[in-house]
Write a protein that holds these residues in place. Sequence first.
Motif, mmCIF file in Angstrom:
data_model
loop_
_atom_site.group_PDB
_atom_site.id
_atom_site.type_symbol
_atom_site.label_atom_id
_atom_site.label_comp_id
_atom_site.label_asym_id
_atom_site.label_seq_id
_atom_site.Cartn_x
_atom_site.Cartn_y
_atom_site.Cartn_z
ATOM 1 N N MET A 1 0.836 -1.202 0.000
ATOM 2 C CA MET A 1 0.000 0.000 0.000
ATOM 3 C C MET A 1 0.868 1.248 0.000
ATOM 4 O O MET A 1 1.946 1.258 0.590
ATOM 5 N N ASP B 1 -3.037 4.515 -2.641
ATOM 6 C CA ASP B 1 -4.221 4.067 -1.910
ATOM 7 C C ASP B 1 -4.771 5.138 -0.982
ATOM 8 O O ASP B 1 -5.899 5.029 -0.496
ATOM 9 N N LYS C 1 -5.568 -0.651 5.879
ATOM 10 C CA LYS C 1 -5.527 -2.098 6.077
ATOM 11 C C LYS C 1 -6.933 -2.677 6.221
ATOM 12 O O LYS C 1 -7.206 -3.799 5.773
ATOM 13 N N GLU D 1 -8.308 -2.859 2.716
ATOM 14 C CA GLU D 1 -7.687 -3.984 2.012
ATOM 15 C C GLU D 1 -8.291 -5.310 2.470
ATOM 16 O O GLU D 1 -8.604 -6.184 1.644
ATOM 17 N N SER E 1 -11.757 -5.656 1.030
ATOM 18 C CA SER E 1 -11.713 -5.983 -0.389
ATOM 19 C C SER E 1 -11.426 -7.468 -0.602
ATOM 20 O O SER E 1 -12.051 -8.123 -1.442
#
Length: 207
Positions: free
Chosen positions: A1, A77, A182, A185, A188
């Motif tokens: 990231m 990001d 985080k 992420e 996702s």
Amino acid sequence: MQVLLINGSPHVDGCTATALAEVSSTLNDCGINTKVSWIGARPMPGCVGCNQCDKLGRCVFNTDMVNIVAAEAQDYDGFVFGTPVYYASPNGAMLAFMDRLFYSSGDKLAFKPAAGVVSCRRGGATASFDVLNKYFSINNMPIVTSQYWNQVHGNTPDEVKQDLEGMQTMRTLARNMAWLLKCIEAGSKAGVKRPELEPWQSTNFIR
């Protein structure tokens, strides 16, 4: 990231840079890669409402950092925008930069966490901070908060470093951003998708 930090000050190594460096270092400690981009000290044209960006896919003015940042925005990001305070507002160059970046390339920033950081000698910090946050809130960007408003005080980089609460606020901001990145992420990977946007409804108040 990765997080991109924008230094909107005309001074590449000044007070704003000092605050952003604290954010960047702490993000690195949290496992997040960072890059700091400086918008420079040359005059920055403001948006002239020509709408050529719709046709060109970039801002019509191509002599500064706006299109450079826009071109690489998809690689990041999260974003941190730092500015000095001039007359209780972000400085003119930073406002021009953000106007053109968000108008021409807001889709490349949307749904990515963002934070504003302001540096002032004494007053005007919260007013400037509010201006930065309006860019994020109109562009579907989660706003990263801290333990206090994201501001540092001082007239020189050394004085900024003496603002212990301000520097702590920068570190807390960085940790909060790392945590949010985080979480996004992880979501996702678990199948959580971005919200779907409805077709835009443009309503004017005067008929």
